[in-house]
Design a protein around this motif. Structure first.
Motif: not given
Ligand code: FAD
Ligand code: FES
Lengths: 413, 110
Positions: B46-53, B65-72, B83-85
């Motif tokens: 689970i991403c440390t930014h918001e909730y994404a698998e 890379y997170c599927p929602l906002h591109g955190s790497g 960022l954004p995480a």
């Protein structure tokens, strides 16, 4: 020998945060001071129209890092202090109410400010703009009492505020002069998909229309559109774009043109003076033109790129710009170079929606947008990065494996 | 065959496709296994930014890379690469015994 060079970071947004972290990571060991007009450590501004506005996050939860983190990095925070001017000859920043802060290197990350509407009635109480945490706190407060919200402008901020207000159960009307929202950055095809999503969520759209004036006794109570329609409201939120925050540089000698002009290393014409983020209009050598981008990822990365240049490790800043927007449970992502395109290729299901759009210019993939299709974003981005020419029919074909396509394009380079 | 102490068995090494991201759970914790160039990595799912698998994410150059906002996040260390995480992703230790991938219960420290 003089002491170690000092660096002042002007601004307290994500570009400033990215720079502060990257300066130390790149080994810059001189004194660093971060000066921000906002009374709070850098935070994630993108939540102000979404989770924060909906009351799902607290201030603590949207800070990038607590104040103690900057202390650990040896970075002095000057919060709640606005710079009113800069003297490049004496290399000093003038802080309100009258202090002078010397610098060896200066990194300007003053961001952007909302464009104010100068129409009749827009100075009434009950008219809000949204940029800072203070704006969001005031808006959140107003929203808790409002029933009918009028959103002026259906750009990203307007669309996100409309979505948040609907999610909170408010009646929402959005007025925008364009026939589909966000047609500028996303094109009419994707704009139409977003309009439909808002309609389905119960937003009243008044597209192709302009507000002529606001009326009310003590507060804004009614909007009159140019065609004569009247819309009752108890809260007005204006999102009609931003402009770079450069007022304090007007007569400073710093070259300005749609923001602060910088080169591919984020450097201005004045030695030791850099700019990054929403305020910077930079030369992108990869595409051979200037860009000024008003999105989070660019600010973070460019702040870090400027910091590396300041620390003595300059590398050309040549990103594929990226941003996202969340509205309701819709996730939109964009990777690419803004600018004219001559063809939009859609892939997927526009009604659901679950769509990827490719923007082509003379056959070259210039940008990709995913709507609820996040897995296609990075493969699409790789096509953009490779400046790939792909047959539009192949892009549109749902059986095309985009990852494999991106892989083959990369290998062919 | 017993698991090494503090580890749980997840999957056979051969069953994980190259370049694949495989979600699994330890108790109620969502995690992912990644196989890249033959190496196995285990991270929080689970991403440390918001909730994404992150099982829905994308791999590129040893970054997930997170599927929602591109955190790497760096596959090896969990460190944020974009960022954004701002918080790193917990990473777990791996042991491969007799062709079976075991993952530590507790995240690696530091
Ligand atoms: C409500 C909202 C939602 C957004 N959502 C998204 C999104 O979903 N995705 C996305 O990619 N982007 C989004 N953005 C855009 C993104 O937030 C910006 O691109 C980003 O904040 C730019 O960062 P920056 O550091 O360049 O400037 P800013 O964040 O604007 O920071 C500028 C800082 O400089 C300070 N400052 C300015 N002038 C002075 C002065 N004279 N003296 C001292 N300090 C000064 C300001 O107070 C501020 O702290 C959103 C923006 C807003 C407002
Ligand atoms: S949830 Fe992963 S980047 Fe936002």
């Amino acid at each position: 020998m003089a002491g170690r060079r000092s660096c002042v970071i002007l601004g307290g947004g994500v570009a400033a945060y990215g720079a502060a972290e990257a300066l130390r990571a790149a080994g810059f060991d001189g004194p660093v001071t971060l000066v921000s007009a906002e009374p709070v450590v850098p935070y994630d501004r993108t939540t102000l129209s979404k989770a924060y506005l909906q009351g799902q996050k607290t201030v603590e939860e949207i800070l990038f890092k607590p104040a103690a983190y900057y202390q650990e990095l040896g970075i002095e925070l000057r919060l709640g202090q606005r710079a009113s001017a800069v003297d490049f000859d004496r290399r000093e920043l003038l802080l309100e109410p009258g202090e002078r802060l010397p610098f060896d290197t200066l990194l300007i990350t003053t961001g952007a400010e909302p464009v104010r509407l100068r129409l009749p009635g827009f100075n009434l109480p009950g008219v809000r703009y949204l940029r800072s945490l203070a704006d969001a706190q005031a808006l959140r407060e107003d929203l808790s009492r409002a029933e009918r919200v009028l959103v002026v402008g259906c750009g990203f901020i307007g669309a996100e505020v409309a979505a948040s207000a609907r999610t909170l159960g408010k009646q929402v009307t959005v007025v925008d002069p364009l026939p589909v929202p966000l047609a500028g950055p996303l094109g009419e095809e994707v704009g139409a998909i977003l309009a439909e999503v808002h309609r389905r969520h119960g937003v009243e759209l008044r597209l192709g229309q302009k507000v002529a004036e606001l009326r009310g006794h003590r507060r804004a109570e009614e909007a009159v559109l140019e065609r004569g329609e009247r819309i009752a409201c108890d809260l007005v939120v204006v999102g009609v774009g931003v402009r770079p925050a450069v007022a304090l540089f007007q007569s400073s000698g710093l070259p300005l043109e749609n923001g602060i002009l910088v080169d591919e290393h984020c450097a201005t014409d004045i030695p030791g003076v850099y700019a990054a983020g929403d305020v910077a209009n930079w030369w992108h050598p990869g595409i051979g033109r200037r860009l000024r981008v008003e999105h989070f990822d660019n600010a973070a990365q460019q702040g870090a790129a400027a910091a590396r240049a300041i620390a003595g490790d300059p590398r050309p800043y040549t990103p594929v710009p990226y941003f996202w927007s969340d509205q309701y449970d819709l996730n939109l992502q964009y990777a690419g170079y803004p600018g004219p395109w001559d063809q939009v290729v859609l892939r997927g299901d526009s009604a659901a929606p679950s769509v990827t759009a490719f923007y082509l210019r003379q056959g070259v993939v210039e940008a990709v947008v995913t709507v609820n299709r996040p897995r296609e974003l990075r493969p699409g981005r790789r096509l953009v990065e490779a400046r790939a020419r792909v047959d539009p029919a192949v892009l549109a074909d749902p059986s095309t494996d985009l990852r494999a396509l991106a892989q083959s394009v990369r290998q062919a380079e | 065959m017993t698991a090494p102490k503090g580890y749980v068995a997840v999957k056979r090494y051969d069953e994980i496709p190259e370049g694949g991201i495989v979600p699994f759970r330890v108790d109620d914790d969502e995690r992912i296994l990644v196989k890249l160039e033959g190496e196995i990595y285990a991270l929080s799912g689970i991403c440390t930014h918001e909730y994404a698998e992150l099982a829905e994410g994308e791999l590129e150059d040893h970054v997930i890379y997170c599927p929602l906002h591109g955190s790497g996040f760096d596959l090896k260390t969990g460190k944020v690469t974009s960022l954004p995480a701002t918080e790193p992703l917990p990473v777990y230790d791996i042991q491969i015994v007799d062709g079976v991938v075991y993952v530590s219960r507790e995240p690696r420290q530091g």
